[in-house]
Design a protein around this motif. Structure first.
Motif, mmCIF file in Angstrom:
data_model
loop_
_atom_site.group_PDB
_atom_site.id
_atom_site.type_symbol
_atom_site.label_atom_id
_atom_site.label_comp_id
_atom_site.label_asym_id
_atom_site.label_seq_id
_atom_site.Cartn_x
_atom_site.Cartn_y
_atom_site.Cartn_z
ATOM 1 N N VAL A 208 25.234 -19.805 7.874
ATOM 2 C CA VAL A 208 25.996 -18.562 7.908
ATOM 3 C C VAL A 208 25.315 -17.496 7.055
ATOM 4 O O VAL A 208 25.160 -16.344 7.477
ATOM 5 C CB VAL A 208 27.438 -18.798 7.414
ATOM 6 N N ALA A 209 24.887 -17.879 5.848
ATOM 7 C CA ALA A 209 24.258 -16.916 4.939
ATOM 8 C C ALA A 209 22.967 -16.357 5.528
ATOM 9 O O ALA A 209 22.746 -15.138 5.529
ATOM 10 C CB ALA A 209 23.989 -17.577 3.596
ATOM 11 N N LEU A 210 22.131 -17.252 6.024
ATOM 12 C CA LEU A 210 20.845 -16.801 6.575
ATOM 13 C C LEU A 210 21.027 -16.105 7.916
ATOM 14 O O LEU A 210 20.386 -15.080 8.193
ATOM 15 C CB LEU A 210 19.910 -18.000 6.729
ATOM 16 N N GLY A 211 21.915 -16.651 8.754
ATOM 17 C CA GLY A 211 22.131 -16.056 10.069
ATOM 18 C C GLY A 211 22.741 -14.677 9.992
ATOM 19 O O GLY A 211 22.300 -13.746 10.678
ATOM 20 N N GLY A 212 23.762 -14.511 9.142
ATOM 21 C CA GLY A 212 24.386 -13.196 9.004
ATOM 22 C C GLY A 212 23.432 -12.163 8.453
ATOM 23 O O GLY A 212 23.417 -11.009 8.896
ATOM 24 N N THR A 213 22.611 -12.577 7.492
ATOM 25 C CA THR A 213 21.613 -11.673 6.927
ATOM 26 C C THR A 213 20.578 -11.278 7.977
ATOM 27 O O THR A 213 20.193 -10.100 8.073
ATOM 28 C CB THR A 213 20.923 -12.333 5.727
ATOM 29 N N ALA A 214 20.161 -12.246 8.778
ATOM 30 C CA ALA A 214 19.171 -11.976 9.822
ATOM 31 C C ALA A 214 19.725 -11.042 10.893
ATOM 32 O O ALA A 214 19.032 -10.107 11.341
ATOM 33 C CB ALA A 214 18.710 -13.292 10.455
ATOM 34 N N VAL A 215 20.965 -11.267 11.309
ATOM 35 C CA VAL A 215 21.573 -10.409 12.331
ATOM 36 C C VAL A 215 21.677 -8.968 11.825
ATOM 37 O O VAL A 215 21.377 -8.010 12.550
ATOM 38 C CB VAL A 215 22.965 -10.945 12.724
ATOM 39 N N ALA A 216 22.087 -8.796 10.572
ATOM 40 C CA ALA A 216 22.181 -7.449 10.003
ATOM 41 C C ALA A 216 20.812 -6.777 9.958
ATOM 42 O O ALA A 216 20.679 -5.582 10.258
ATOM 43 C CB ALA A 216 22.781 -7.514 8.604
ATOM 44 N N ALA A 217 19.786 -7.558 9.588
ATOM 45 C CA ALA A 217 18.434 -6.997 9.506
ATOM 46 C C ALA A 217 17.926 -6.592 10.888
ATOM 47 O O ALA A 217 17.365 -5.496 11.065
ATOM 48 C CB ALA A 217 17.492 -8.013 8.871
ATOM 49 N N VAL A 218 18.125 -7.463 11.873
ATOM 50 C CA VAL A 218 17.658 -7.169 13.235
ATOM 51 C C VAL A 218 18.395 -5.951 13.794
ATOM 52 O O VAL A 218 17.796 -5.092 14.463
ATOM 53 C CB VAL A 218 17.858 -8.397 14.142
ATOM 54 N N ALA A 219 19.704 -5.872 13.534
ATOM 55 C CA ALA A 219 20.476 -4.734 14.031
ATOM 56 C C ALA A 219 20.008 -3.417 13.427
ATOM 57 O O ALA A 219 20.130 -2.352 14.048
ATOM 58 C CB ALA A 219 21.960 -4.950 13.732
#
Length: 421
Positions: A208-219
């Protein structure tokens, strides 16, 4: 009509009246001009959403304070929100100012009700209260509180961030994919996303921590790419970020050493109480608070006590608020966790040690209860410095109480040594 139904109707009516009172600012606010930058109504909508998006659409860089002050009637600089913020909130900046303000305020009200429903669903796991009843009561309390009214009166983006942050905590185990998206929403304000991701990672929700951070960065990458091209390269973006941080650190409402800033994080509270500002206090506080809170929250999660993770969630919320730059309204996302801990305390109030939870909850509630009447008394008796410090002192105290509670609950009890009394 039963007493319970009458109480529910009374709560609903009070909530509607409170919401209408706070929403009035969105359609009564005057159109922004160069002469009314001091207008408080919808100021965050104006400075952190409407005109930054307009500047982006006009081909500029809203993160540059000089650009924003030169082109638009704003009083505050546009802080370092995630770049995807400029696209996500396009629907509120495309129409006229007052239309956008009304739409945004109504959306924020809906998000406050969603947050109340999240809180009611958590309470329901410990106390047999219907979710509809809990939602109505909690939503009414929210819109009548200082924190809730401020979201609508000032046009803050906190309701969206709060739903994201609380959702990440609420669904990190039951629905990790939804938690990833929720954390990405919480990253809209990095001072939420960063500490929350760190503590979630430490508590075992690494995906969750890595995935949420990655999604925010990609967006954010497409918007960041546009700003980079417009500025002539990465160097211009870095210069703009440096100028933005430099400006924010020297404003009366944002600097850590400001005596009037509405900051509730530990470094700002420490300075207002003592006048002392140690070197590197902000990064050191960030590391220390997150380290202590993450370790203790993880220990609580591992206890066989089914109520311990609820305390860990509230500890996480308060750690996020006191570790990094935050204002009183940012504690909004702790509402679901605080509601659950209140239900837990009620069930276990007779047990030894659990009474400290109600003290922590009372301290957490101070920003919500800090109404204008109370604020006027504080200002007249103790002065403005005390007025802008009381919320921070209460939240730091609440965090410290939860740390103490967690230390006691997770202390390793060694067996008595043979022959030693």
């Amino acid at each position: 009509m039963t007493a319970r139904r009458a109480g529910l109707v009374a709560a609903a009516v009070a909530g509607v009246l409170g919401a209408w009172w706070a929403l009035r600012a969105s359609w009564q606010v005057p159109l922004p001009t160069a002469g009314n930058e001091a207008e408080v109504r919808m100021q965050d909508f104006r400075d952190a959403l409407y005109f930054p998006v307009r500047e982006f659409l006009a081909g500029g860089n809203p993160y540059d304070p000089a650009t924003m002050f030169a082109h638009w009637p704003v009083r505050q600089n546009f802080n370092l929100y995630q770049p995807y913020h400029l696209v996500a909130h396009l629907p509120f900046a495309l129409p006229g100012y007052r239309t956008g303000a009304v739409l945004f305020a109504l959306t924020s009200l809906v998000l406050l009700v969603v947050l109340a429903a999240m809180a009611a669903s958590r309470v329901r796991t410990r106390v047999p209260v219907p979710i509809v009843t809990g939602t109505v009561v909690i939503a009414a309390l929210l819109v009548l509180s200082q924190v809730g009214k401020a979201q609508l009166y000032l046009g803050q983006v906190n309701p969206l961030v709060a739903v994201g942050a609380a959702g990440a905590l609420l669904t990190r185990s039951s629905n990790p994919r939804l938690a990833v998206l929720a954390l990405a929403v919480a990253w809209l304000k990095p001072q939420f996303g960063l500490p929350l991701a760190v503590v979630l990672f430490a508590r075992g929700s690494r995906g969750v921590a890595l995935g949420g951070t990655a999604v925010a960065a990609v967006a954010s990458l497409p918007v960041l790419a546009v700003l980079t091209v417009r500025g002539g390269g990465p160097g211009s973006v870095l210069d703009t970020l440096a100028a933005n941080l430099a400006h924010a650190s020297n404003t009366g409402y944002g600097a850590v050493d400001s005596l009037t800033a509405q900051r509730v994080d530990l470094p700002a509270v420490l300075f207002r109480l003592t006048g002392w500002l140690p070197p590197l206090v902000e990064p050191l506080t960030l590391v220390a608070v997150l380290a202590v809170s993450a370790v203790l929250a993880r220990r609580l999660d591992r206890l066989p006590d089914p109520d311990a993770p609820a305390v860990a969630d509230l500890l996480t919320c308060l750690a996020v608020v006191v570790a990094l730059v935050h204002q009183p309204g940012d504690v909004l996302f702790a509402v679901p966790a605080a509601a659950l801990v209140a239900a837990v305390w009620w069930r276990r109030r007779a047990e030894r040690g659990w009474q400290w939870l109600v003290v922590a909850l009372a301290a957490t509630a101070v920003p919500f209860a800090h109404l204008y009447a109370a604020d006027s008394v504080i200002r007249s008796v103790l002065g403005e410095r005390a007025s802008v410090t009381v919320d921070g002192v209460a939240l730091v105290a609440a965090w410290a109480l939860l740390v103490t509670f967690a230390l006691r609950r997770t202390a390793v009890r060694r067996p008595d040594v043979v022959g030693v009394p």
